[in-house]
Scaffold this active site. Structure first.
Site, PDB file in Angstrom:
ATOM      1  CE1 TYR A   6      -0.352  -0.054   3.688  1.00 13.58           C
ATOM      2  CE2 TYR A   6       1.469  -0.782   5.040  1.00 13.58           C
ATOM      3  CZ  TYR A   6       0.374  -1.057   4.274  1.00 13.58           C
ATOM      4  OH  TYR A   6       0.016  -2.354   4.053  1.00 13.58           O
ATOM      5  N   GLY A   7       3.591   1.216   2.704  1.00 11.60           N
ATOM      6  CA  GLY A   7       4.635   0.201   2.745  1.00 11.60           C
ATOM      7  C   GLY A   7       4.051  -1.168   2.470  1.00 11.60           C
ATOM      8  N   GLY A  47       0.843  -1.195   0.000  1.00 15.13           N
ATOM      9  CA  GLY A  47       0.000   0.000   0.000  1.00 15.13           C
ATOM     10  C   GLY A  47       0.865   1.225   0.000  1.00 15.13           C
ATOM     11  CG  ASP A 101      -9.938   4.586   4.819  1.00 19.28           C
ATOM     12  OD1 ASP A 101     -10.793   4.915   3.983  1.00 19.28           O
ATOM     13  OD2 ASP A 101      -8.808   4.178   4.511  1.00 19.28           O
TER      14      ASP A 101
END
Ligand code: NAG
Ligand code: NAG
Ligand code: NAG
Length: 927
Positions: free
Chosen positions: A618-619, A616, A731
């Site tokens: 973020y990593g 994703g 989310d």
């Protein structure tokens, strides 16, 4: 030693004060204006740091421009200002331009005293929190050329006095709660029909009612854009609309207009028309469809069009997009063979029975799903009868190899790290349909870049990316503007960029007018100390004092730097964060375990690709086994998406407190060697999205879907109502609902969560984050987050469960899709997930859809709480005779057993990219 330093510093402060005051004596700014700015300084927070140093006009306070001794320009866009009144500004009587856009914490009325600003020509207050009526006195600002009050909470009517502003060219009141009728002049009162220089009337999405008066369309008017969409307007459109010969763009969609579809034959310059969702009388395809040679876009969804589409419509030389879906078009579709390439033609849900093949290879996109012609084999090319994913431009990412940046920095197209000013630019319209053609994006980037450079702004590059068509059919892009020559922007540059983007002194080919909403800038660079002191000194003071000042300033700066370093050391709680040494700042963990980097490395085979189960923004996420048998999902933040130490600590403290059957729980974390990892329980059956989209082999029948809805609702209701402190998820989406081996649904990913309660106001005002399609429109506009924003997102998930569709398909939002289908049994059957049984077997279907539509109500106060949602789903299941408990044996079927073994992607992939889903990938980067 310590105390003597303290004394020195006091003397130093005193000397600095004396010097600054002696400079103030030499002030050039008008006393009154100086007093006003000083008053603002004490009532607003987050003003530029150099306010207060020296004289505003002489030493150039950021955001202030003077002509002679008077302040003529106040430009404070995107500063993060916090204030409750702008009355003081009304006393800056020489002001010509006022821009306070993108300060959502500026929550004030527009005071009647604004009428004192007799020289004001530009007033831009986009996306703040202004409320109350627009004062009548605005009509005394005779110099006004440009007004934009878009995206506030103004109420009350449009003041008729605006009709006195004879120079006005641009009037944008969109996205407010303005009501009443459109004022036109009478013998005793002015009105908008007197604005003969007006080019732009933008009144979209308010509560305007009554009919559109015919006076507004006199042949003396010179309107280019008329936007009335999204109001409560009714009656028929006055026939003299065709007087507006200069009109380019006409938006009448989403009102209650009736009568005949207007005859636009006279509007020879018209390029864009949208009249969707009105109650016009049934009519054939109007003749102006084929006679207006400038048309690029015709949108007439749900307008009771009937009969056959004449073939000459497709010969329009500029045509790019035509959407005539949800009408009663019949007969044969004949596109002919002299159509323009790359047209996008949406004819879904009509009654077209035949297709006339004129060539073998159509170079256009036609959608005929929902027409009888698609039921009979072979009549229309099959690709016209299947739902295709929208074609989207994927921006070229710079090829910077393995480079990455720290903190808020981002790689520029030339592979340097710097901190961009970021936001979203919304276009009311675009004249193209092919989102894959890079030319349009290059043209946008290029125009903006030359705008900034010609204004002398230190901009290195501009990137427009992530095109998305939002709920209101606006095309929006993420815009990143990178600084040049330094690693972040000064305040003056940010406010100037904001001003230019919202004042729009440029013409963009292919794009209509726009507005810009920013994300609060992370990291203004200080400008006052260095250059600024130098200027004052040079101008005003002689040799001796100069030397003294430089010395003092040096010491001062050194001391500030030391202070800053001390503060930074104190800010890092982690050096003492080793559980072996049980010292002070160890976080309050409830059962979450500390893992060493070595533990993590080992259990993931040195972070090998085969263990990687998700990627994703973020990593990456890795699957691993800890403590010999416990399977976990490890979420490893990459450089650039790490949180600050404090945020990380807060996040794990929060996560470790959460324990509920329907919420994914945290097993532990790793914070070592500059890495941040969160270790979660491994959820074996993947995401709900995978199941609905067919990516997973698991099939969910109706009863399973009801159970999943109930589980997820329970998890969410726990977070809202039982967790301490309560948590807003922020989310919720089908990728964040995971299914375990017994198909128990669990809510995942609190990376974006916010604690409730700190503010004490029942809402948390914060930068908008979330996923497009699921995002509560009220939150999006007001930035005020409540539990009800999650309820909205959950409603969208319920609609996904029923329809099996992505929240946005073909630029159309699922909420609208269902809304439109609801009145009509035939249409409604068509939107139900084809993988489900026939409608008769879906017990409680209507009730579940009603519940979902309740969750996605426009105003949050009208939505149920999650507790109420849980109870309603339980009722529905009772009525439908579904056992609420997950029946374990039911799922040990062979297909399920097989799928766990074979699919490597069953796992914690809550944040993976959304490419496969047929929706636009839209992520707001985390800080
Ligand atoms: C607005 O105010 C709230 C609370 O006062 C604060 O948490 C938030 O960061 C502010 N937003 C901006 C953009 O400054
Ligand atoms: C529309 O207006 C044009 C001229 O303005 C006229 O020639 C035409 O007949 C009108 N069409 C209809 C259907 O009334
Ligand atoms: C892209 O758009 C430009 C401008 O309309 C056009 O000239 C060009 O031919 C298009 N390219 C492709 C590959 O369609």
């Amino acid at each position: 030693m310590k105390s003597s330093w303290k004394m020195d510093s006091r003397i130093l402060d005193y000397l600095m004060l004396v010097l600054i005051q002696s400079i103030a004596i030499l002030a050039v700014t008008d006393n009154n204006d100086f007093a006003v700015l000083t008053a603002l300084r004490s009532s607003w927070t987050n003003l530029p740091r150099n306010w207060g140093d020296g004289d505003p006009c002489d030493s150039n306070w950021e955001g202030v421009n003077c002509t002679g001794t008077r302040v003529t320009n106040l430009s404070l866009a995107g500063m993060g200002l916090v204030g409750r009144s702008i009355s003081d500004v009304s006393s800056l009587t020489a002001l010509q331009s006022l821009d306070l856009s993108n300060n959502v914490n500026l929550s004030a009325i527009l005071p009647p005293s604004i009428g004192n600003l007799r020289n004001l020509s530009v007033l831009i207050l986009i996306h703040c929190s202004f409320y109350g009526p627009i004062p009548d006195s605005i009509g005394s600002l005779q110099q006004l050329v440009y007004i934009s009050l878009l995206g506030n909470r103004f109420t009350g009517p449009i003041p008729p006095s605006i009709g006195n502003l004879s120079r006005l060219s641009w009037l944008d009141l969109s996205d407010n709660n303005i009501n009443g009728s459109i004022p036109v002049s009478s013998e005793t009162s002015p009105g908008l029909d007197r604005l003969l220089n007006a080019r732009h009337f933008h009144f979209s999405r308010n509560q305007l009612s009554g009919s559109v008066p015919s006076q507004l369309f006199s042949s003396n008017m010179s309107l280019l854009h008329a936007r009335f969409d999204g109001n409560l307007l009714e009656g028929s459109i006055p026939p003299n609309l065709s007087n507006l010969r200069s009109l380019n763009e006409l938006y009448l969609a989403n009102n209650n207009f009736n009568g005949n579809i207007p005859n636009l034959t006279g509007l020879i310059n018209l390029t864009y028309v949208d009249m969707s969702n009105n109650s016009f009388s049934a009519s054939g395809v109007p003749e102006w469809f084929s006679s207006l040679q400038s048309l690029t876009t015709i949108i007439m969804e749900n307008t009771r069009l009937q009969g056959q589409i004449p073939v000459d419509v497709f010969t329009l030389p500029q045509l790019e997009t035509m959407n005539l879906s949800n009408n009663n078009l019949t007969g044969t579709l004949n596109i002919g063979n002299s159509y323009r390439n790359n047209i996008t033609l949406d004819l879904r849900n009509n009654s077209i029975t035949n297709f006339q093949q004129s060539t073998t290879n159509y170079n256009m996109d036609v959608e005929l799903v929902g027409n009888p012609v698609c039921n009979t084999n072979g009549r229309a090319p099959s690709r016209f009868c299947s739902i295709e994913d929208p074609r989207v431009f994927i921006p070229r990412l710079s090829n910077c190899g393995a480079m990455s940046c720290r903190g808020d920095a981002v790689l520029t197209p030339t592979c340097q790290c710097s901190r961009p000013y970021t936001g979203t630019i919304h276009f009311y319209s675009v004249s193209f349909s092919n989102l894959q053609n890079v030319s349009y994006f290059n043209s946008l980037n290029g125009t903006l870049m030359s705008l900034f450079l010609s204004d002398g702004l230190p901009v290195n590059s501009v990137i427009a990316s992530n095109p998305v068509i939002d709920l209101y059919s606006y095309m929006q892009f993420t815009l990143q503007i990178f600084p040049s020559g330094q690693d972040s922007f000064e305040r003056r540059s940010v406010s100037r960029i904001g001003f230019l983007l919202n004042r729009q002194p440029f013409h963009l080919q292919y794009f209509g007018p726009s507005f810009f909403i920013d994300q609060p800038y992370c990291c203004f660079s200080g400008s006052n100390n260095s250059s600024h002191v130098g200027i004052i000194v040079g101008v005003t003071i002689g040799g001796f004092i100069l030397v003294l000042m430089i010395v003092l300033a040096g010491i001062y700066a050194y001391r500030q730097k030391k202070k800053a370093k001390r503060a930074m050391d104190m800010n890092n709680p982690f050096p003492s964060w080793d559980p072996e040494k049980e010292s002070g700042a160890v976080p309050q963990l409830h059962g979450a375990k500390w893992f060493s980097f070595e533990d993590m490395r080992k259990c993931t085979n040195n972070f090998s690709e085969t263990n990687c189960v998700g990627v994703g923004g973020y990593g990456k996420v890795y699957k691993g086994t800890v403590d010999t048998s416990h399977v976990v999902a490890i979420k490893r933040a990459q450089q650039g998406s790490m949180q600050g130490a404090h945020e990380f600590k807060t996040e794990i403290e929060l996560l470790s407190r959460i324990h509920h059957k329907n919420v994914v729980s945290l097993v532990g974390f790793c914070y070592e060697q500059g890495e941040q990892m969160l270790v979660y329980e491994y959820i074996s059956n993947g995401t709900l999205k995978d199941c609905l989209s067919g990516k997973s082999e698991l099939k969910l029948d109706w009863n399973k879907r009801l159970r999943i809805a109930l589980d997820a609702a329970k998890g969410l209701s726990y977070l809202h109502e039982l967790a301490d402190p309560p948590i807003i998820h922020r989310d919720i989406k089908s990728t964040n609902i995971l299914l375990d081996s017994h198909l128990v649904a669990k809510v995942a990913d609190f990376g974006l969560s916010k604690l409730v309660g700190d503010t004490g106001k029942g809402y948390v005002s914060t930068q908008v984050k979330g996923t497009l399609g699921y995002m509560d429109p009220e939150y999006y506009m007001t930035q005020q987050l409540t539990e009800k924003s999650d309820v909205y997102s959950f409603g969208v998930v319920l609609l996904e469960l029923v329809t099996g569709r992505a929240p946005i398909q073909h630029g159309k939002h699922i909420v609208r899709l269902v809304q439109e289908a609801m009145g009509d049994t035939k249409n409604f059957d068509q939107i139900i997930d084809p993988n489900l049984d026939s409608r008769a077997k879906l017990g409680g279907l209507e009730k579940l859809v009603d519940l979902a539509m309740g969750c996605v109500k426009e105003f949050s106060v009208d939505r149920p709480t999650m507790g109420e949602v849980v109870r309603e789903i339980e009722n529905i299941m009772e009525l439908a005779n579904v056992d609420k408990k997950t029946n374990h044996t039911e799922f040990s079927s062979s297909s399920f057993e097989k799928s766990t073994d074979e699919s490597p992607l069953r796992s914690y992939v809550a944040e993976e990219f959304d490419e496969s889903y047929g929706s636009f990938p839209f992520r707001v980067e985390r800080n």
